[in-house]
Write an enzyme that holds these catalytic residues in place. Structure first.
Site: not given
Length: 262
Positions: A29, A31, A82, A157, A215
């Protein structure tokens, strides 16, 4: 090096990487794992939702309850596309709005409109503050590359390509599955395993030969659902409760920084 608590793993291939011998690729991942942009995402989500909730409260007379950057972020939006994050959080507040379309302006009271408003805020934060790479993550990527393992970044993202380029991390990455890929190829977002499975396919490895590094709770759940060789949870908060949540959702081992695996 972190202690593996699954007793049936094969002999660890290298003390350098801390991974089982069968692993041939690493799926990261972005971010919160490689870059310290999770804090920027949190700020953008909070700014967008608080503004919308305040506008709605003034219009409807409902009580204004702000977005919680800890509980709400990790529970409803972290690691998700999103539009899925918008739907998930609004559903927790019993708020229903139309989906709209992907090109809705930020002022539109639609799922896509609010998502685009958040993205506009994130772009401003990225311009003002920049994206920072965790030192331990850079060192780990260097070690993975030196060992000859495949590397893919798997992120919800749509800004992944730009962040990789501006931070210089793109030189480590052979494949990328991001928010743009999910939209173009109609791939389900996390916690579905589809994005990680697609990354493994692009690298030419099977799930049982790939490690997932995440995370987000939705991300570790995706890794476990995909039956990957190992799922590493990254707990940047250092809180025992978050570590327990990561394990509960599917992490085989939890570290606070990737350098702990070196």
């Amino acid at each position: 090096m972190a202690n593996w608590y699954r007793p049936n793993y094969p002999e660890v291939r290298s003390r350098v990487l801390g991974l089982p011998e069968k692993v041939r690729a690493c799926l990261f991942d972005l971010d919160g794992v490689l870059t310290d942009t999770a804090s920027l995402h949190t700020k953008a989500w909070k700014a967008m939702f608080d503004a919308y909730l305040a506008e709605r409260a003034e219009r409807t007379g409902e009580k204004f309850v702000p977005f919680d950057p800890a509980a709400d972020y990790h529970t409803y939006v972290d690691g998700k596309k999103r539009e899925d994050g918008v739907r998930s959080f609004l559903s927790s507040r019993a708020i229903e709005i139309p989906d709209g379309s992907p090109d809705d302006p930020g002022a539109a009271e639609t799922v896509y409109g609010l998502g685009n408003r958040k993205n506009d805020m994130l772009h401003k934060l990225l311009r003002d503050d920049g994206a920072q790479v965790f030192d331990g993550s850079r060192r780990y990527l260097e070690a993975v590359t030196a060992a000859g393992l495949g590397v893919a970044v798997v992120s919800s993202s749509a800004n992944t390509r730009d962040v990789l380029a501006t931070t210089g991390l793109d030189r480590f990455v052979q494949q990328r599955v991001d928010g743009v890929t999910l939209r173009e190829e109609h791939i389900a977002g996390k916690p579905a395993p589809d994005s990680f499975l697609r990354a493994a396919e692009l690298l030419g490895v099977t799930p049982d030969a790939a490690a997932v590094f995440e995370d987000a709770l939705s991300g570790v759940a995706a890794g476990r659902a995909g039956n990957f060789a190992v799922v590493v949870g990254i707990n940047r908060t250092g809180r025992a409760a978050q570590a327990a949540q990561l394990r509960r959702h599917g992490a085989d081992v939890v570290v606070t920084d990737l350098a702990e695996l070196l």
